[in-house]
Design a protein around this motif. Structure first.
Motif, PDB file in Angstrom:
ATOM      1  N   SER A 272       3.223  -5.885 -10.358  1.00 61.74           N
ATOM      2  CA  SER A 272       2.732  -6.413  -9.097  1.00 61.74           C
ATOM      3  C   SER A 272       1.786  -7.595  -9.310  1.00 61.74           C
ATOM      4  O   SER A 272       1.894  -8.634  -8.644  1.00 61.74           O
ATOM      5  N   ALA A 273       0.873  -7.452 -10.260  1.00 62.71           N
ATOM      6  CA  ALA A 273      -0.073  -8.540 -10.542  1.00 62.71           C
ATOM      7  C   ALA A 273       0.647  -9.748 -11.148  1.00 62.71           C
ATOM      8  O   ALA A 273       0.388 -10.895 -10.771  1.00 62.71           O
TER       9      ALA A 273
ATOM     10  N   SER B 110       2.147  -1.420 -11.432  1.00 60.78           N
ATOM     11  CA  SER B 110       0.988  -2.187 -10.974  1.00 60.78           C
ATOM     12  C   SER B 110       0.852  -3.471 -11.798  1.00 60.78           C
ATOM     13  O   SER B 110       0.498  -4.519 -11.254  1.00 60.78           O
ATOM     14  N   ALA B 111       1.167  -3.406 -13.085  1.00 56.00           N
ATOM     15  CA  ALA B 111       1.153  -4.626 -13.895  1.00 56.00           C
ATOM     16  C   ALA B 111       2.195  -5.605 -13.359  1.00 56.00           C
ATOM     17  O   ALA B 111       1.933  -6.808 -13.236  1.00 56.00           O
TER      18      ALA B 111
ATOM     19  N   GLY C 216       2.638  11.411  -9.585  1.00 60.30           N
ATOM     20  CA  GLY C 216       1.686  11.858 -10.591  1.00 60.30           C
ATOM     21  C   GLY C 216       1.905  11.220 -11.960  1.00 60.30           C
ATOM     22  O   GLY C 216       1.245  11.577 -12.933  1.00 60.30           O
ATOM     23  N   ASP C 217       2.816  10.268 -12.023  1.00 58.37           N
ATOM     24  CA  ASP C 217       3.174   9.665 -13.322  1.00 58.37           C
ATOM     25  C   ASP C 217       2.364   8.393 -13.537  1.00 58.37           C
ATOM     26  O   ASP C 217       2.756   7.295 -13.138  1.00 58.37           O
ATOM     27  N   ILE C 218       1.229   8.549 -14.186  1.00 60.08           N
ATOM     28  CA  ILE C 218       0.297   7.433 -14.314  1.00 60.08           C
ATOM     29  C   ILE C 218       0.856   6.320 -15.206  1.00 60.08           C
ATOM     30  O   ILE C 218       0.581   5.145 -14.984  1.00 60.08           O
TER      31      ILE C 218
ATOM     32  N   LEU D 190       3.107   4.270 -13.097  1.00 65.05           N
ATOM     33  CA  LEU D 190       2.242   3.513 -12.189  1.00 65.05           C
ATOM     34  C   LEU D 190       1.677   2.274 -12.881  1.00 65.05           C
ATOM     35  O   LEU D 190       1.547   1.211 -12.273  1.00 65.05           O
ATOM     36  N   GLY D 191       1.341   2.431 -14.141  1.00 68.52           N
ATOM     37  CA  GLY D 191       0.832   1.301 -14.917  1.00 68.52           C
ATOM     38  C   GLY D 191       1.868   0.193 -15.016  1.00 68.52           C
ATOM     39  O   GLY D 191       1.551  -0.993 -14.870  1.00 68.52           O
TER      40      GLY D 191
ATOM     41  N   VAL E  54       1.924   7.128  -6.522  1.00 65.14           N
ATOM     42  CA  VAL E  54       0.861   8.087  -6.815  1.00 65.14           C
ATOM     43  C   VAL E  54       1.389   9.512  -6.653  1.00 65.14           C
ATOM     44  O   VAL E  54       1.070  10.400  -7.451  1.00 65.14           O
TER      45      VAL E  54
ATOM     46  N   GLY F 165       0.822  -1.206   0.000  1.00 64.13           N
ATOM     47  CA  GLY F 165       0.000   0.000   0.000  1.00 64.13           C
ATOM     48  C   GLY F 165       0.859   1.260   0.000  1.00 64.13           C
ATOM     49  O   GLY F 165       0.596   2.211  -0.748  1.00 64.13           O
ATOM     50  N   GLN F 166       1.896   1.263   0.835  1.00 62.60           N
ATOM     51  CA  GLN F 166       2.803   2.414   0.886  1.00 62.60           C
ATOM     52  C   GLN F 166       3.539   2.592  -0.454  1.00 62.60           C
ATOM     53  O   GLN F 166       3.783   3.719  -0.889  1.00 62.60           O
TER      54      GLN F 166
ATOM     55  N   PHE G  95       2.395   1.931  -3.389  1.00 65.92           N
ATOM     56  CA  PHE G  95       1.489   2.581  -4.333  1.00 65.92           C
ATOM     57  C   PHE G  95       1.300   4.058  -3.995  1.00 65.92           C
ATOM     58  O   PHE G  95       1.218   4.901  -4.882  1.00 65.92           O
ATOM     59  N   MET G  96       1.280   4.367  -2.692  1.00 63.57           N
ATOM     60  CA  MET G  96       1.156   5.785  -2.329  1.00 63.57           C
ATOM     61  C   MET G  96       2.349   6.592  -2.847  1.00 63.57           C
ATOM     62  O   MET G  96       2.187   7.702  -3.352  1.00 63.57           O
TER      63      MET G  96
END
Lengths: 331, 331
Positions: free
Chosen positions: A146-147, A143-144, A134-136, A139-140, A131, A124-125, A127-128
């Protein structure tokens, strides 16, 4: 490949990234904090246990390589390390590991339950921190990763002790559980450094191939590396029933007797040192450790080749040397 | 509060959100998929086990309330449900729960290891769905919720069986482990619906207070609710050593003998039905179930008040009724 450099490239990478890593380390410590005491206690126990922090170093090194830094590399590097540590906490529970980095695993000190939950907290931290950049797009990427990492761990779990596991299955497991995070670490580093699409792609491939090489070497080292030298942790993967390449190849090519020796020890937490030695002897007879390391070398070469599209620079040379060093560990 | 409405408000919420929820449910199914068979098997077992999907319904309802939808509510709703399900998978491992939603818990079918890893996978997929919206502010809300939830679970774990746990500690636990996700679900729904700052804040507060009320009711229901009616799961929290408000209040106010009756059963997985009945009798004697429900009512009223700054509409009225219904469960 070139001759091994005189000074250990990891040491040189540490030096080249020292200023950025000081910021990363401060951020890691502050974000592992919580008013719930058990959280920082457990998190710091793992975080400060002397891991090399190779992944976040790669993130800031990749950003430096392109040098038009948006300053977000620090956050991404810390996030990558948190993702890695969250995975270690969960893996040690899943693998029932007693030790990590030469100390009792966190789960042996605080228990499985706290290890699972603090792993979730670190994720969680992570991802914070992402975030906050601001670089979406970056982040993509993370997060990919991570999955895919979790999916790879499930796949490895499903294949545990499965004698039909193929080299292709194995390649998928190591890509997902290890290489994808190296890939993401390098890619988001390049993105924070202002890389163009070709630069981003080059660093992603570099990270992926380095990660594959890294895991192949780890899996050979678990059986003593090139020389099959037996140490106190030799055979951990065997006892856990992990289907790594040295075992997969030996099962395919071994005699009935050899297969029986392997399968009897495989997944037996109580397998003796003698059983492990017998299995290692089989791996040596069929040269499966050497062939595993050959594959590591091939991935290492691909990692170095990926960098060749980029302009020559000290950092490019250093990143290339890091690859070389990572496979020399096995000798 | 007003009289309970004739038609169950959850049914009316289901109806009002049916079209959006059909999209959410399709997205949930497709994103629980993986070529690693164990992933969709385990994930769907939990996801299709008849949970009410209250959290994602609140997300799409909040978006509908403001109605200038950016279309991202569907992704956020599915992400919220994945976060919730990831938490359930990990909680069941941590609490060693055998049952979930009237069926054997996933960990009883696929094991703790797979439950941990598939939880991680769902969390990774949740973040991917959020990233796809491109809405970094909403991502911030949900990633913060993710870290706080895990922190709350660690706090609850640390307080397990701790007789010094205060009502303030308890309030913090339920806020973190339950209310924050309700808050985030409603807030990102409002954001996707194009709410202004005041609207966003109203829905966040609505969700937070609803979540607090919801958990207080759950914790009273665990001891049979208002009437202390004993059922087959009565006393699960007691046997797990969970320091919930009915127990905390009774420990503060009970006699030495009553305290001893409670502490003997607390955290004893083998506590008998008779022991549970004796504890419930103590809770009734000190009216701690009724007082827990009084607190639930107070939070429910706050949730309804939070909506009052918004223009009246059918959806606003429905969301208000949902709160009322959520506390009536206990009677």
């Amino acid at each position: 490949m070139r001759e091994a450099p005189v000074v250990n490239p990891i040491e040189r990478l540490l030096e080249a990234t020292a200023a950025d890593m000081a910021q990363v380390n401060a951020l890691i410590l502050s974000r592992a904090d919580s008013h719930v005491e058990m959280v920082p206690e457990l998190a710091r126990y793992l975080i400060e246990s002397g891991g090399k922090r190779l992944r976040p170093m790669l993130t800031v090194a990749a950003a430096q390589l392109f040098g038009k830094g948006k300053g977000s590399a620090i956050n991404f590097a810390a996030a990558v390390e948190f993702m890695h540590n969250a995975t270690l906490l969960h893996d040690d529970v899943v693998d029932e590991s007693d030790m990590r980095r030469g100390k009792p695993a966190a789960r042996m000190v605080w228990g499985n339950k706290a290890s699972i939950l603090v792993g979730d907290f670190l994720l969680g931290q992570a991802f914070m921190m992402m975030v906050e950049t601001g670089d979406i797009a970056a982040l993509g990427v993370l997060s990919a990763a991570s999955a895919v990492m979790a999916e790879g761990e499930v796949f490895q779990l499903a294949k545990t002790g499965d004698l039909t596991t193929t080299p292709a299955d194995y390649a998928e497991v190591i890509r997902a559980k290890t290489a994808v995070l190296f890939e993401a670490a390098c890619e988001v580093g390049a993105m924070s450094g202002g890389a163009d699409a070709a630069g981003r792609e080059a660093l992603a491939r570099y990270g992926l191939e380095l990660g594959n090489a890294f895991q192949l070497v780890d899996d050979a080292l678990d059986y003593g590396g090139q020389t099959g030298t037996l140490g106190k942790n030799t055979g951990d993967d065997l006892r856990e029933g992990k289907m790594t390449l040295p075992i997969i190849l030996a099962l395919t090519e071994g005699s009935e007797t050899e297969r029986a020796t392997i399968t009897t020890a495989l997944g037996d937490a109580e397998a003796t040192a003698e059983q492990v030695a017998n299995v290692v002897a089989i791996l040596e007879r069929h040269k499966t450790l050497a062939r595993t390391l050959d594959q590591a070398h091939a991935h290492a070469r691909s990692a170095q080749q990926a960098l060749e599209v980029l302009p020559a620079s000290d950092m490019r040379a250093l990143l290339s040397d890091v690859v070389e060093f990572s496979v020399l560990r096995a000798y």
